[in-house]
Write a protein that holds these residues in place. Structure first.
Motif, PDB file in Angstrom:
ATOM      1  N   MET A   1       0.930  -1.242  -0.083  1.00  0.00           N
ATOM      2  CA  MET A   1       0.051  -0.053   0.058  1.00  0.00           C
ATOM      3  C   MET A   1       0.844   1.037   0.018  1.00  0.00           C
ATOM      4  O   MET A   1       0.485   2.252  -0.758  1.00  0.00           O
ATOM      5  CB  MET A   1      -0.661   0.077   1.357  1.00  0.00           C
ATOM      6  N   THR A   2       1.891   1.388   0.786  1.00  0.00           N
ATOM      7  CA  THR A   2       2.893   2.459   0.880  1.00  0.00           C
ATOM      8  C   THR A   2       3.494   2.637  -0.372  1.00  0.00           C
ATOM      9  O   THR A   2       3.674   3.847  -0.757  1.00  0.00           O
ATOM     10  CB  THR A   2       3.712   2.240   2.001  1.00  0.00           C
ATOM     11  N   ARG A   3       3.691   1.507  -1.339  1.00  0.00           N
ATOM     12  CA  ARG A   3       4.200   1.557  -2.360  1.00  0.00           C
ATOM     13  C   ARG A   3       3.370   2.467  -3.476  1.00  0.00           C
ATOM     14  O   ARG A   3       3.986   3.403  -4.187  1.00  0.00           O
ATOM     15  CB  ARG A   3       4.566   0.342  -3.117  1.00  0.00           C
TER      16      ARG A   3
ATOM     17  N   TYR B   1       3.629   5.907  -2.911  1.00  0.00           N
ATOM     18  CA  TYR B   1       4.957   6.690  -3.400  1.00  0.00           C
ATOM     19  C   TYR B   1       4.895   6.964  -4.726  1.00  0.00           C
ATOM     20  O   TYR B   1       5.305   8.014  -5.582  1.00  0.00           O
ATOM     21  CB  TYR B   1       6.286   5.892  -3.055  1.00  0.00           C
TER      22      TYR B   1
END
Lengths: 370, 311
Positions: free
Chosen positions: A1-3, A6
């Protein structure tokens, strides 16, 4: 998810940093709505008429005066022979020629039966039939008035009276019909071109090679690519609706949340299509060419300018694969008629089906190439 | 015992009829600075694409850090750093933004492994707010290397990192690679420059999709015959053809302003060359023995494989 976050952050930085992007997002809707709504119209005004009055009576002058008084007509010249009038049509300096035969007044008064000749330049067929209808109605009106003066009663002629009512667009304003369609065009252009260009740009600059040797998963990459344009296109729709309200006074008759819900699904189709184009092309030039090819067909067949119902049967069948036609129809229903979901649920599920189809095709193609 | 970092077994790959790789077998040890040396079209980039899981080979298999390049590609992408031959960072993002982006997608931060690339990044420091597209060639390369190191990879693949870079930057870049190697990262480099081979622990000489030799640069040079001579005369054009007719000639090729000549026999007397050429009417003859370089080895191996194919 954090990817994904970004990737999203990166995409937004790139989009907003692009100097041509912000003006494009803000000016395209304004220009398209303002220019297209006023110019893409089938209303015919200022028809250039040549009058050939061979009768020179007060009645013939009165008939010419009716045309002169109409807001649709603009008398450009009075000529003395049919041939001279025909020359004006031939040169294209006039669209219609009215010939009043000698003895027109005498016939009208004595027999109540007279004829005039109305010639129309019919190169543009639909415009010609409109011009003919305008001219005929003026002449008929004149004929009725003459009959009234002659017999002292209009009852004979008007056995049947038609009382026309125009719903949803009582003023028959063409702009009301065009604006919802142009709004659809707008979000389509933004969605399709931006998404098609964006992925192929990564291919062209070679950055995709670097991206592929990272743990980014395909779905993360594609979500990161599509979401920004999905948001921008929805913003675009809101902006366009605001212009429609402020400039054209067209308020959304139906539910605005419903309109955005349909638009969200529609955009998935468009973005999926753009993505599909970018997976089968290697350069921005190719992507641009293919996108335009489909755009032109989609737009011309969408019912934006001409009603789908008057197209030949095969074209109507082809149109079942035209997402633009679906959304233009739904958008007009919501904006002008105030239709609810149940009125167009069939069309909506069609869009859902296409969204799933184009997105899965795009994902499948993308997998295959890497 | 040495650990194998990369194990390549009989890899073959063709692109529309052109055999890019024809049966490559190599084992690269952990912690090595390994170089693939060969001219353009040797298949270096194709091999790198296969090892970094970008391309699937037609046949054969390869493992990187024990992971299969086809089935375990996801694991490989987590542990390798890759610097493509063409600058592949986002030109419209700044130095910082590029670095943060790559740190982000590897789920790390710029600071976590900063000691790995702080020397490189020190030179980029003044340009941190500048867009990558506006950097000079040397700076772009340093940024690309920083981005490839941001997640502390176990292996670093560099595809022709020094092509198109000036001589000073090249030397500096190789010093950086040595330092990266000492931090325990296996470094795998490709280059068309023969002189860079001497800077590697081991090299593979590649030509036309095949490996001609794998060894340390010293051993490659050592295995070369002793009788290498640089020859020059006033008529350079017919010279190679004449030399090739001498008995037991192993290789003849042009190298700069000289023709290099190699004879198979250990007891070969170079005076023979001079006598022979004089008899053929050449004047201003120079013949002197030289120490072979990697380039000489490459040329000789290339001529041998050509002769083998012809036979």
């Amino acid at each position: 998810m954090t990817r994904i976050l970004y990737i999203l952050q990166k995409e937004f930085i790139q989009v907003l940093r692009d100097k041509s992007m912000l003006p494009m997002i803000l000016f395209i809707p304004v220009l398209q709505l303002l220019i297209l709504s006023y110019t893409a119209t089938f209303e015919i005004r200022n028809i250039r008429l040549v009058v050939c009055d061979l009768d020179h009576s007060s009645e013939s002058r009165e008939l010419a005066g009716k045309f002169k008084g109409s807001s649709f007509y603009n008398i450009v010249n009075y000529v003395q022979s049919y041939d001279e009038g025909a020359e004006w049509l031939k040169k294209g300096t006039a669209e219609q020629l009215l010939v009043i035969e000698p003895g027109f007044a005498k016939n009208i008064i004595h027999t109540g039966d007279a004829s005039v000749l109305l010639t129309t330049d019919a190169i543009n067929g639909s415009a010609a039939s409109l011009m003919n209808a305008y001219g005929t109605s003026i002449i008929n009106q004149f004929g009725r008035e003459m009959a009234v003066t002659a017999t002292g009663s209009a009852q004979l002629r008007e056995a049947l009276r038609i009382e026309p009512q125009f719903w949803y667009n009582p003023e028959l304003d063409y702009k009301t019909y065009m604006v919802p369609g142009i709004l659809v065009l707008l979000v389509t252009i933004i969605g399709m071109f931006l998404s098609a260009m964006n992925v192929v740009r990564e291919k062209e600059t070679g950055t995709i090679e670097q991206i592929n040797v990272t743990p980014i998963r395909k779905y993360q990459f594609m979500t990161g690519k599509l979401l920004p344009f999905w948001i921008i296109a929805l913003f675009e729709l809101a902006f366009g609706l605001l212009i429609a309200r402020v400039v054209f006074g067209i308020a959304v008759a139906g539910s605005i949340p419903l309109l955005f819900a349909v638009a969200s699904v529609y955009l998935l189709v468009v973005l999926g299509f753009g993505l599909l184009v970018s997976t089968i092309t290697d350069t921005m030039q190719q992507a641009m060419f293919i996108s335009w090819f489909f755009m032109v067909i989609f737009i011309l067949m969408s019912g934006l300018f001409t009603p789908v119902e008057s197209m030949p049967d095969w074209a109507q069948w082809v149109n079942k694969a035209n997402p633009l036609a679906y959304f233009i129809k739904i958008n007009r229903m919501i904006m002008l008629k105030g239709s609810g979901f149940s009125d167009f649920s069939g069309l909506f599920f069609g869009l859902v089906f296409y969204a799933i189809l184009t997105l899965s095709l795009a994902v499948w193609r993308y997998r295959k190439t890497t | 015992m040495k650990q194998i970092a990369v194990d390549i077994r009989d890899i073959r790959k063709s692109y529309t009829g052109i055999k890019a790789l024809q049966g490559i077998n190599i084992q690269i040890n952990s912690g090595e600075l390994f170089g693939f040396i060969g001219p353009d079209g040797a298949g270096k980039t194709s091999l790198f694409h296969i090892l970094t899981s970008l391309v699937i080979p037609d046949s054969g298999s390869a493992t990187v850090a024990g992971y299969d390049t086809i089935h375990d590609y996801r694991e490989i992408r987590k542990i390798v750093g890759y610097m493509p031959g063409k600058f592949s960072l986002y030109q419209d993002l700044t130095v910082d933004e590029n670095l943060k982006f790559f740190a982000g997608i590897f789920r790390t931060t710029i600071h976590e492994h900063f000691e790995l690339y702080k020397d490189i990044f020190a030179q980029l420091e003044p340009f941190r707010k500048r867009k990558a597209g506006q950097l000079s060639g040397g700076m772009k390369q340093k940024l690309a290397l920083s981005c490839a190191l941001v997640h502390k990879p176990q292996l670093l693949f560099l595809d022709e990192p020094t092509t198109g870079v000036d001589a000073v930057s090249r030397t500096e870049f190789w010093e950086i690679l040595q330092r990266i190697k000492y931090m325990g990262i296996t470094v795998i480099v490709s280059t068309p420059y023969m002189d860079e081979a001497a800077l590697c622990d081991r090299v593979a000489l590649m030509n036309k999709g095949s490996i001609m030799a794998v060894n340390s640069p010293e051993n490659i040079v050592r295995s070369f015959g002793k009788n290498l001579y640089a020859v020059k005369s006033e008529q350079m054009f017919p010279l190679p053809g004449l030399l090739a007719t001498i008995e037991h000639t192993k290789a003849v090729y042009r190298s700069g302003e000289y023709i290099h000549y190699l004879n198979e026999k250990d007891d070969f007397d170079p005076v023979l060359i001079e006598i022979y050429l004089r008899a053929c009417g050449h004047g201003m003859i120079q013949v002197h023995q030289i120490a072979p370089s990697i380039e000489d080895c490459f040329m000789v191996l290339m001529q041998q494989s050509k002769a083998q194919k012809a036979a």
